[in-house]
Design a protein around this motif. Structure first.
Motif, short mmCIF file in Angstrom:
data_model
loop_
_atom_site.label_atom_id
_atom_site.label_comp_id
_atom_site.label_asym_id
_atom_site.label_seq_id
_atom_site.Cartn_x
_atom_site.Cartn_y
_atom_site.Cartn_z
N SER A 18 0.84 -1.29 -0.04
CA SER A 18 0.18 -0.06 -0.01
C SER A 18 0.87 1.19 0.03
O SER A 18 0.29 2.37 -0.12
N ARG A 19 2.18 1.25 0.23
CA ARG A 19 2.99 2.26 0.26
C ARG A 19 3.00 3.05 -1.20
O ARG A 19 3.03 4.23 -1.32
N ASP B 179 0.54 2.98 -3.07
CA ASP B 179 -0.95 3.87 -3.40
C ASP B 179 -0.72 5.08 -2.39
O ASP B 179 -1.44 5.99 -3.10
N THR B 180 -0.25 5.15 -1.29
CA THR B 180 0.01 6.27 -0.34
C THR B 180 0.83 7.47 -1.49
O THR B 180 0.46 8.60 -1.37
N ALA C 205 -1.34 8.83 -4.26
CA ALA C 205 -2.40 9.73 -3.78
C ALA C 205 -1.81 11.15 -3.41
O ALA C 205 -2.57 12.15 -3.98
N HIS C 206 -0.76 11.09 -3.06
CA HIS C 206 -0.04 12.60 -2.97
C HIS C 206 0.52 13.19 -4.46
O HIS C 206 0.41 14.36 -4.28
N PRO D 279 5.36 1.91 6.13
CA PRO D 279 3.87 2.26 6.24
C PRO D 279 3.47 3.26 7.26
O PRO D 279 2.57 4.15 7.05
N PRO E 240 3.31 8.52 5.11
CA PRO E 240 2.30 9.69 4.97
C PRO E 240 2.69 10.96 5.79
O PRO E 240 2.64 12.07 5.17
#
Length: 525
Positions: free
Chosen positions: A90-91, A93-94, A97-98, A208, A212
């Protein structure tokens, strides 16, 4: 007993028939038989990923700082940042998103490899592999492109996508010889720059629980940046002010300087494209026109603290001006008319004009100095602050310059339209007696000062008798010191807060546009 014997016999017959009719197909196998198994498209090996990474590096022609860092990291065979035995988590995807933000600040998604990352994430997660897009190649592309996009983004947002120290300080050639080129320093604002420690910190943050927060921490928080970004997102306002102009001035706000005006209640700010000065004290402000360096002798961008004011200063004329405009006019009459005198640099002794020649003045061993007072090029008052360029704010004897639109006329210093008002701002409240002395000193005829009686003219003798010497003041300390910022914004709010457009008088916007084109959308170019 007979039954058991029968079963044994039957089993023996079956074994015999197997050996006779179904020969073992694996008796002749060699290692080459397993090649296809090792090369299956959905099989990932560390060796194959590194092999694909090496190929990508060889074919990557990008050469900016971040690109060199990314290549160097993988050429040293450092650990993978984004991929592991489970694939990509999921990193990614993070980060994506940014990265959506790049479109909202006018940058191209392709420059951050976002379409390529999305495509390969779909392949990886749907196991959509083939001979051209094996799992190892897809994993390598994701590893390389995620790292490149990530470092481009965090480095650019944290420090700016343009390095002004490198770019602006290689524009104007000061002198050159057979061994080196020496450039003028045009950008002297102290700021942070990305170093090895930052890149290590950024890569270590790809976890993870920390990614963010790190991505949020690099986003610009300058109030003016946030205002410009809101304007850029409004299509009508973007068209009004110009997309390029907005993005260039947003970039200036990304530079993490050591000091900012908004950190102080009281400060002085000069914006060169506006040819204006703002002196701010909380809710109160003073504004005036200024004249700054010409295109050939630009005023450097810097910040400092005003520490004193000198009333009726002498002007030590720069050597370049002496050689260009004064040395060939050496005569007693000319020097008297301009109130110039000559001083030997080594001894501090004043030398009669009749004892000097042009070669002596051009050597640099002798100073040409203009007396303080009426007619001095610095005017009646100068505002001093520490810097490496002998730059300061000052009054001027050429008042007509403030009626011009193009006020880029000086050798680098900044001339101010209302020097007395600026002096009162710097002096602060409760200094009425000193304010009177400054006012008197700026109006008085001080030509007799510093001269022997036999050197005075009849007019100067008459003036000397009427001078209120107890009202004359020379140096006045500014306590506490007041921050001063010499900046360059082609979009800047007026005294009423309304955003104004200004001409790119030094061409800095054009220079920045060349570098930012590495990231802009095609519609911006």
């Amino acid at each position: 007993m007979k039954g058991r014997i029968g079963i044994i016999c039957l089993f023996a017959i079956l074994l015999g028939s197997c050996r006779e009719h179904v020969p073992n197909p694996n008796t002749e196998l060699t290692l080459s038989y397993y090649d296809d198994l090792r090369q299956r498209e959905d099989h990932i090996t560390s060796f194959k990923v590194k092999e694909a990474l090496d190929s990508m590096i060889r074919n990557d022609n990008d050469s900016m700082l971040v690109d060199r860092r990314v290549k160097g990291y993988y050429l040293r065979h450092q650990p993978f940042v984004w991929i592991n035995r489970k694939g990509v988590d999921s990193r990614a995807d993070t980060l994506l998103a940014h990265l959506q933000e790049v479109d909202s600040i006018g940058f191209s998604e392709a420059k951050f490899r976002i379409p390529l990352i999305r495509r390969d994430l779909r392949r990886m997660r749907s196991l959509d592999f083939d001979k051209r897009n094996t799992a190892s190649k897809v994993a390598a592309r994701l590893e390389y492109n995620l790292t490149k996009a990530y470092l481009r983004y965090v480095c650019g947002q944290r420090f700016g996508f343009v390095n002004p120290t490198d770019v602006f300080n290689r524009l104007d050639l000061k002198k050159t010889d057979s061994q080196a080129k020496i450039y003028r320093t045009l950008f002297d604002l102290k700021m942070d720059h990305p170093d090895r420690k930052f890149f290590q910190q950024a890569l270590c943050a790809v976890q993870p629980d920390s990614l963010p927060a790190f991505l949020n921490s690099v986003s610009p928080s300058d109030p003016y940046y946030l205002r410009l970004r809101r304007i850029y997102l409004d299509k009508t306002m973007r068209q009004r002010y110009g997309a390029k102009r907005l993005m260039i001035n947003m970039e200036r706000c990304r530079w993490r300087l050591s000091d900012y005006p908004h950190k102080h209640r009281r400060f002085v700010l000069v914006n060169i494209p506006a040819y204006h000065l703002w002196a701010v004290d909380g809710e109160k402000s003073l504004t005036m026109r200024v004249a700054s360096g010409s295109l050939e002798t630009k005023t450097p961008l810097l910040s400092s603290y005003v520490y004193c004011m000198d009333v009726n200063p002498q002007w030590i004329i720069p050597k370049s001006i002496v050689k260009k405009s004064i040395a060939h006019r050496l005569s007693t009459g000319y020097f008297r008319s301009k109130h110039y005198f000559i001083r030997e640099r080594a001894t501090g002794r004043d030398i009669p004009v009749s004892q000097c020649n042009r070669a002596m003045l051009e050597s640099g061993d002798y100073l040409v100095i203009q007396e303080g007072g009426e007619g001095n090029a610095l005017g009646r008052i100068i505002f001093r602050f520490n810097n490496d360029f002998s730059i300061y704010l000052h009054d001027t004897s050429s008042r007509g310059v403030f009626r011009q639109e193009d006020r880029g006329v000086s050798h680098g210093c900044v001339r101010v339209e209302h020097p007395y008002e600026l002096a009162m701002f710097l002096l602060g409240d409760g200094q009425n007696k000193m304010a009177e002395k400054i006012a008197y000193s700026m109006q008085a005829d001080v030509s007799p000062l510093g001269k022997k009686a036999e050197e005075l003219t009849d007019e100067q003798r008459a003036v000397a008798d009427t001078l209120k010497r107890n009202m004359l003041v020379g140096r006045v300390k500014v306590e506490p010191k007041v921050p001063i910022f010499i900046t360059y914004f082609t979009l800047w709010p007026s005294a009423g807060g309304i955003l104004q457009r200004y001409d790119d008088v030094y061409g800095y916007d054009q220079v920045m546009a060349v570098w930012l084109a590495n990231y802009w959308k095609e519609t911006t170019l």
